[in-house]
Design a protein around this motif. Structure first.
Motif, PDB file in Angstrom:
ATOM      1  N   ILE A   1       7.490  -1.089  -4.707  1.00 16.10           N
ATOM      2  CA  ILE A   1       8.828  -1.027  -4.033  1.00 16.10           C
ATOM      3  C   ILE A   1       9.311   0.412  -4.285  1.00 16.10           C
ATOM      4  CG2 ILE A   1      10.065  -1.876  -5.688  1.00 16.10           C
ATOM      5  CD1 ILE A   1      12.165  -3.024  -4.150  1.00 16.10           C
TER       6      ILE A   1
ATOM      7  N   CYS B   1       9.199  -2.433   1.028  1.00 18.96           N
ATOM      8  CA  CYS B   1       8.342  -3.046  -0.033  1.00 18.96           C
ATOM      9  C   CYS B   1       6.854  -2.827   0.529  1.00 18.96           C
ATOM     10  CB  CYS B   1       8.520  -4.487   0.081  1.00 18.96           C
ATOM     11  SG  CYS B   1       7.519  -5.639  -1.075  1.00 18.96           S
TER      12      CYS B   1
ATOM     13  N   TYR C   1       8.051 -10.520   4.024  1.00 17.10           N
ATOM     14  CA  TYR C   1       8.255  -9.930   2.624  1.00 17.10           C
ATOM     15  C   TYR C   1       9.655 -10.644   1.982  1.00 17.10           C
ATOM     16  CZ  TYR C   1       5.049  -6.262   4.041  1.00 17.10           C
ATOM     17  OH  TYR C   1       4.083  -5.608   4.401  1.00 17.10           O
TER      18      TYR C   1
ATOM     19  N   ILE D   1      12.925  -8.973  -0.381  1.00 13.98           N
ATOM     20  CA  ILE D   1      13.307  -7.900  -1.299  1.00 13.98           C
ATOM     21  C   ILE D   1      14.451  -8.726  -1.924  1.00 13.98           C
ATOM     22  CG2 ILE D   1      14.005  -5.484  -1.231  1.00 13.98           C
ATOM     23  CD1 ILE D   1      12.546  -5.043   1.059  1.00 13.98           C
TER      24      ILE D   1
ATOM     25  N   ASN E   1       9.279  -4.860   6.103  1.00 13.51           N
ATOM     26  CA  ASN E   1       9.332  -4.739   4.748  1.00 13.51           C
ATOM     27  C   ASN E   1      10.407  -3.870   4.318  1.00 13.51           C
ATOM     28  OD1 ASN E   1       8.264  -2.208   6.019  1.00 13.51           O
ATOM     29  ND2 ASN E   1       6.746  -1.598   4.475  1.00 13.51           N
TER      30      ASN E   1
ATOM     31  N   HIS F   1      13.263  -5.926  -6.906  1.00  7.50           N
ATOM     32  CA  HIS F   1      11.756  -6.087  -6.914  1.00  7.50           C
ATOM     33  C   HIS F   1      11.490  -6.617  -5.542  1.00  7.50           C
ATOM     34  CE1 HIS F   1      12.173 -10.279  -9.278  1.00  7.50           C
ATOM     35  NE2 HIS F   1      12.949 -10.005  -8.088  1.00  7.50           N
ATOM     36  N   CYS F   2      10.277  -6.787  -5.317  1.00  7.30           N
ATOM     37  CA  CYS F   2       9.860  -7.470  -3.926  1.00  7.30           C
ATOM     38  C   CYS F   2       8.565  -8.202  -4.038  1.00  7.30           C
ATOM     39  CB  CYS F   2       9.580  -6.429  -2.822  1.00  7.30           C
ATOM     40  SG  CYS F   2       8.393  -5.196  -2.965  1.00  7.30           S
TER      41      CYS F   2
ATOM     42  N   SER G   1       6.775  -7.012  -7.549  1.00  5.81           N
ATOM     43  CA  SER G   1       6.562  -5.631  -7.741  1.00  5.81           C
ATOM     44  C   SER G   1       7.044  -5.308  -9.000  1.00  5.81           C
ATOM     45  CB  SER G   1       7.046  -4.739  -6.587  1.00  5.81           C
ATOM     46  OG  SER G   1       8.519  -5.255  -6.787  1.00  5.81           O
TER      47      SER G   1
END
Length: 235
Positions: A31, A49, A58, A60, A81, A97-98, A110
């Motif tokens: 990310i 992401c 995705y 996030i 993303n 985070h993703c 991530s």
């Protein structure tokens, strides 16, 4: 790059774990924030992401947040993303985070990205206690001082090798100060530094940046050929 005490980072990550991500065994994505993760108040930022081309969707999210970042994610994974934030405010700051979906499975999270808002308080001052032109191997002390009784000071380097230090402070002249040590200093530490101040209970909301301090290391291409200006700003 990490700018918060490890204990706070760990606490946030522990609170963030959700079932769909814990069960994922796909490699984690990456990310990033554009144009950067340190954003002036009410400025836009986009979180990206970066997963494999085969990703089907995705997510996030903010670490520790029980709700998805937008209503679309309550129905189905995002097909894009990117997550665009039109204005960064205090409630948008924190760790993000993703994860991505492929073949009906979710990947691991991530590594966290720290989204910081700057400009919430008056700027501190940054000065070098041994001058701004120093010799390799010398110990450099950078003093960051704020008239506000902040708990935390952050030192950043704007060019060359990125450097971020985060540490507590002590009372000084009706305000607070801290001393950042660069020891021993080398050519890679030459560059432009700024410092910020913040409160410990809101570590992602920072002050305005200090005025820039240009540190030169003798023997580098940016340094003068003589030492006549060494220690010219000593305290």
């Amino acid at each position: 790059m990490s700018m918060v005490p490890p204990s706070l980072l760990c606490l946030g990550l522990c609170l963030s774990q959700s079932t769909w991500a814990q069960k994922g065994n796909l490699p984690p994505p990456h990310i990033i924030a554009l144009p950067g993760s340190t954003v002036p108040a009410k400025s836009p930022v986009t979180l990206l992401c970066q997963g494999p081309k085969q990703a089907e969707g995705y997510r996030i999210s903010r670490v520790g947040s029980p709700e998805p970042m937008d209503k679309e994610e309550e129905i189905a994974p995002r097909k894009t993303n990117a997550l665009s934030i039109a204005e960064v405010t205090t409630d948008k700051t924190g760790l993000y985070h993703c994860s991505y979906q492929r073949g009906g499975r979710w990947s691991q999270f991530s590594d966290p990205l720290q989204l910081v808002m700057t400009g919430a308080y008056d700027k501190p001052s940054l000065s070098s206690m041994v001058g701004t032109v120093v010799a390799p191997g010398e110990t450099v002390k950078l003093q960051c001082f704020s008239k506000i009784n902040h708990d935390v000071f952050i030192l950043t380097k704007e060019d060359g090798d990125p450097v971020t230090q985060n540490q507590s402070c002590t009372p000084q002249d009706g305000g607070r100060q801290t001393i950042f040590l660069l020891n021993p200093v080398s050519s890679t530490q030459a560059g432009t530094y700024r410092c910020y101040s913040a409160f410990l209970d809101n570590p992602y909301v920072w002050s305005q940046p200090s005025d820039p301090l240009q540190l030169q290391v003798e023997g580098t291409t940016d340094s003068p050929s003589t030492t006549q200006h060494r220690h010219s700003t000593g305290m």
